[in-house]
Design a protein around this motif. Structure first.
Motif, PDB file in Angstrom:
ATOM      1  N   TYR A  22       0.905  -1.348   0.438  1.00  0.00           N
ATOM      2  CA  TYR A  22      -0.026   0.177   0.318  1.00  0.00           C
ATOM      3  C   TYR A  22       1.035   1.438   0.219  1.00  0.00           C
ATOM      4  O   TYR A  22       1.722   1.208   0.854  1.00  0.00           O
ATOM      5  CB  TYR A  22      -1.068  -0.001   1.165  1.00  0.00           C
TER       6      TYR A  22
ATOM      7  N   ARG B  51      -2.974   4.244  -2.597  1.00  0.00           N
ATOM      8  CA  ARG B  51      -3.510   2.708  -3.638  1.00  0.00           C
ATOM      9  C   ARG B  51      -2.220   2.150  -3.108  1.00  0.00           C
ATOM     10  O   ARG B  51      -1.575   2.091  -2.896  1.00  0.00           O
ATOM     11  CB  ARG B  51      -3.945   3.120  -5.077  1.00  0.00           C
TER      12      ARG B  51
ATOM     13  N   ASP C 211       2.465   0.077 -12.571  1.00  0.00           N
ATOM     14  CA  ASP C 211       3.107   0.491 -11.038  1.00  0.00           C
ATOM     15  C   ASP C 211       4.247   0.283 -11.453  1.00  0.00           C
ATOM     16  O   ASP C 211       5.755   0.409 -10.561  1.00  0.00           O
ATOM     17  CB  ASP C 211       2.769  -0.817 -10.068  1.00  0.00           C
TER      18      ASP C 211
ATOM     19  N   GLU D  77     -10.026  -4.291   3.618  1.00  0.00           N
ATOM     20  CA  GLU D  77      -9.457  -4.874   2.729  1.00  0.00           C
ATOM     21  C   GLU D  77      -8.091  -5.713   1.928  1.00  0.00           C
ATOM     22  O   GLU D  77      -8.029  -5.566   3.199  1.00  0.00           O
ATOM     23  CB  GLU D  77      -9.726  -3.949   1.214  1.00  0.00           C
TER      24      GLU D  77
ATOM     25  N   ALA E 101      -9.694  -1.682  -5.205  1.00  0.00           N
ATOM     26  CA  ALA E 101      -9.144   0.386  -4.677  1.00  0.00           C
ATOM     27  C   ALA E 101      -9.455   0.202  -2.709  1.00  0.00           C
ATOM     28  O   ALA E 101     -10.612  -0.942  -2.771  1.00  0.00           O
ATOM     29  CB  ALA E 101     -10.555   1.239  -5.507  1.00  0.00           C
ATOM     30  N   VAL E 102      -9.022   0.820  -2.251  1.00  0.00           N
ATOM     31  CA  VAL E 102      -9.056   0.981  -0.917  1.00  0.00           C
ATOM     32  C   VAL E 102      -9.850   2.142  -1.181  1.00  0.00           C
ATOM     33  O   VAL E 102      -9.530   3.220  -1.401  1.00  0.00           O
ATOM     34  CB  VAL E 102      -7.796   1.144   0.171  1.00  0.00           C
ATOM     35  N   THR E 103     -10.428   2.019  -0.317  1.00  0.00           N
ATOM     36  CA  THR E 103     -12.155   3.033  -0.450  1.00  0.00           C
ATOM     37  C   THR E 103     -12.073   3.701   1.612  1.00  0.00           C
ATOM     38  O   THR E 103     -11.021   3.732   2.123  1.00  0.00           O
ATOM     39  CB  THR E 103     -13.474   2.479  -0.374  1.00  0.00           C
TER      40      THR E 103
END
Length: 688
Positions: free
Chosen positions: A230, A236, A245, A457, A502-504
């Motif tokens: 992360y 993200r 990436d 997540e 996706a990290v919300t």
């Protein structure tokens, strides 16, 4: 006569060998037999005499030699639709033209000729397999002949080149045992007769391809805490086998003087090493563009009568082999084992047939063009060992096939315009063990969720093989053609499958698996300390530390700095002070230093979680669904190899870290007269 260096001198080789003449005869005979078979089974094709069969086979070879280069050039320029048409219809066009040159031969339609062409291709594939015992020798010989015709003069033909061949994930003990068993004839001959030296080198935490390859190619090992992590700045998850990436990671690490900066070529890697040209290299792939060079090379192979049929047969055989081997594991109740479905069988066919053959063709062509330095990654062993286990027969069998690849490259080197040194290395090792979720009944994310009642997540599925497929599809994509757009969209779908969710803003924790190393992040832009974690989730650290499947966790403390915590003790990493039972003792003498460096990185998670290790067997438990894994501490994942010719100096001191290995490899290039104007001050004690 061309020559190849064995490290002690040069050996002359003839331009035409007896084996080449034998294959020419075998190809002609197979063509005659194929046309006779087509005449027998196809009602719309008729040869009135045996002489017509002989003449038609000869005409097919002659027309193919004249027409095939034109088909290749046109299809490579137009796009992948034309390449695929050449694969399916090209040989039929050649055969149709050839048959019109022979009086008295009758064919009712082009479809009859197409069927006859496929019968001929299948027959040629079978005969080629019988003539070469199933190896790629015939393909390599054909590549040498083709590239010799297109060969350009080399300015410095006496200057040696270097081919760095990465056997992804092969542990030092495994290769040493295979050499002792005598089942690797090429590498066995190198070590037994040619003075090659096999040594072990130690990748630091984390032992993964991204961290090691970044160090090997760019001399930097910081900034990569795992296979995926992360990124607090970007908000993200970064996954290094995704093109964007990988490009971001290389941009942060590159200084323009990587291992391949002086006229080098990167083939099938995550990072480019600052190469002048890169093919199938993740950090240089742009999905909106295609590679005309890749299309040209692929079109040449597919246009051969045995090319498309050979690739199809090889892929089908690999799928059948995988299904048989996975069922054998279940029948014999081999443990530990994981699920190996049809999807993995297809991925294995891509990596262990299509990608391996394409890599070999690309490297061979670069050698025939006199390229000074090439770095290529073969993922065969790593891909199979992940799912089958590193010591299982199917994993060891990939090394036999890779050894034959090395033999082919050595044969190409014998015909190349400059002498070459072949250097073999691995980027990390491989550990084996029961999957964490299978062993404990739940995965790491669920454990964290139970201990915190937080919204988690998670990314714990294996995506490494998908990244290789994505790289291949992306390099084939070309926006301007129909099939290019299909390849483009397919690459995007594969990329989406490999991408993490996706990290919300509603997420409290992000839990990632990287082999038997887990990473736990608070979904924030700053790193939490042990005291803050304990205040927010009091049960999290005690619950993880006392879990039977976890060996230790590592965390940053406000008061004590970086710490390793175990069920019965604490290891303060800054000064080595141990209270109680040292949780790092089962992981070897390098564990404290490796962990201190990893925990101190800004990119490090709030919590590193390392699975337990069986001190008798060295088995670990991956947080992904993998039987063979790498990424943390324990077992053979931290035992990599280097196999080099005798005239390239291997340091007397142990090689610790991919950045030190980078210095050794740079020293090789300098020793051979490369990197003029690129050299920078190195730690000569390390490279000595």
């Amino acid at each position: 006569m061309p020559s190849v260096s064995d490290g002690r001198g040069t050996v002359s080789t003839p331009l035409v060998r007896a084996g080449d003449l034998g294959r020419i005869v075998a190809t002609y005979v197979s063509s005659v037999l194929a046309l006779a078979l087509a005449d027998a089974v196809l009602p719309g094709l008729s040869f009135s005499s045996f002489g017509q069969l002989l003449a038609s086979a000869a005409a097919t070879a002659l027309v193919g030699a004249l027409v095939r280069p034109l088909l290749v050039a046109v299809s490579a320029a137009i796009g992948w639709l034309a390449v695929l048409l050449v694969a399916v219809l090209g040989q039929a066009v050649i055969l149709a033209v050839a048959l019109t040159l022979i009086p008295g031969v009758e064919a009712d339609s082009f479809w009859v000729v197409l069927a006859a062409a496929w019968i001929a291709a299948a027959t040629a594939t079978i005969v080629a397999w019988l003539c070469t015992s199933g190896t790629s020798e015939a393909f390599t010989a054909a590549l040498v002949r083709r590239t010799r015709r297109r060969q350009k003069p080399v300015e410095d033909p006496e200057a040696p080149g270097v081919i760095f061949i990465q056997l992804d994930g092969v542990p030092f003990p495994v290769l040493r045992w295979k050499l002792l068993a005598g089942t690797l004839p090429t590498m066995g001959r190198w070590t037994r007769d040619d003075g090659y030296r096999l040594v072990e080198w130690t990748p630091v935490l984390p032992p993964t391809t991204p961290a090691s390859q970044l160090g090997i190619l760019h001399g930097r090992i910081d900034g990569v805490p795992a296979f995926r992590w992360y990124d607090r700045t970007l908000g993200r998850v970064l996954v290094t086998n995704r093109a964007a990436d990988a490009a971001e990671v290389e941009h942060r690490a590159s200084d323009g003087r990587g291992l391949l900066a002086d006229g080098g070529v990167s083939i099938s890697n995550l990072f480019s090493g600052d190469a002048e040209r890169s093919v199938l290299t993740m950090s240089k792939i742009e999905l909106a563009r295609g590679s005309a060079d890749t299309r040209r090379r692929a079109a040449w192979y597919l246009a051969r009568p045995d090319g498309f049929a050979g690739s199809l047969a090889g892929a089908v055989a690999e799928i059948a082999r995988e299904r048989f081997e996975s069922r054998r594991q279940r029948r014999l109740d081999v443990r530990p084992r994981g699920e190996r479905g049809w999807l993995f069988a297809g991925l294995r066919a891509v990596t262990n047939v299509v990608l391996r053959d394409l890599n070999t063709a690309l490297v061979a062509e670069e050698m025939m063009h006199g390229t000074r330095v090439v770095y290529v990654d073969y993922v065969d062993y790593d891909e199979v060992a992940h799912h089958a286990g590193g010591l299982r027969p199917e994993s060891l069998g990939t090394l036999d096939r890779l050894d034959r690849v090395l033999g082919c490259l050595a044969a190409v080197a014998a015909a190349a315009p400059r002498p070459y040194r072949l250097v073999v290395l691995s980027d990390h090792g491989q550990s084996q063990g029961q999957i964490f979720a299978d062993r404990n009944g739940t995965d790491l994310a669920a454990v964290c969720s139970q201990l915190t009642a937080a919204r988690v997540e998670t990314v714990e599925q294996s995506v490494e093989g998908w990244g290789r497929l994505n790289g291949l599809l992306a390099d084939l994509a070309k926006g301007g053609s129909g099939t290019g757009r299909v390849a483009h969209h397919a690459a995007l779908r594969v990329q989406d499958r490999a991408a993490p969710p996706a990290v919300t803003t509603s997420s409290d924790l992000v839990v990632l698996g990287s082999g038997n190393l887990g990473l736990v992040y608070a979904a924030e832009q700053r790193r939490l300390t042990m005291e803050e974690i304990t205040g927010r989730w009091p049960a999290l650290i005690p619950g993880l530390v006392n879990h039977d499947g976890i060996g230790f966790i590592a965390v940053m403390s406000t008061e004590h700095g970086p710490l390793a915590l175990g069920p019965s003790g604490v290891h303060r990493l800054s000064d080595g002070k141990v209270t109680g039972v040292d949780p790092l003792e089962p992981f070897g003498p390098y564990a404290p230093g490796d962990l201190l460096r990893a925990v101190s990185m800004p990119e490090a998670p709030d919590l590193y979680v390392n699975s337990s290790v069986d001190q008798d067997t060295g088995e670990v438990s991956a947080f992904e669904g993998l039987v063979g894994s790498h990424g943390g501490l324990g077992g053979w994942q931290g035992r990599a190899l280097l196999l080099a010719p005798p005239d390239l100096v291997i340091p007397d001191r142990p090689i610790r870290g991919a950045d030190q290995l980078h210095r050794v490899l740079v020293r090789y290039l300098e020793q051979l007269g490369q990197r003029s104007g690129l050299s920078r001050p190195l730690d000569r004690e390390t490279a000595r």
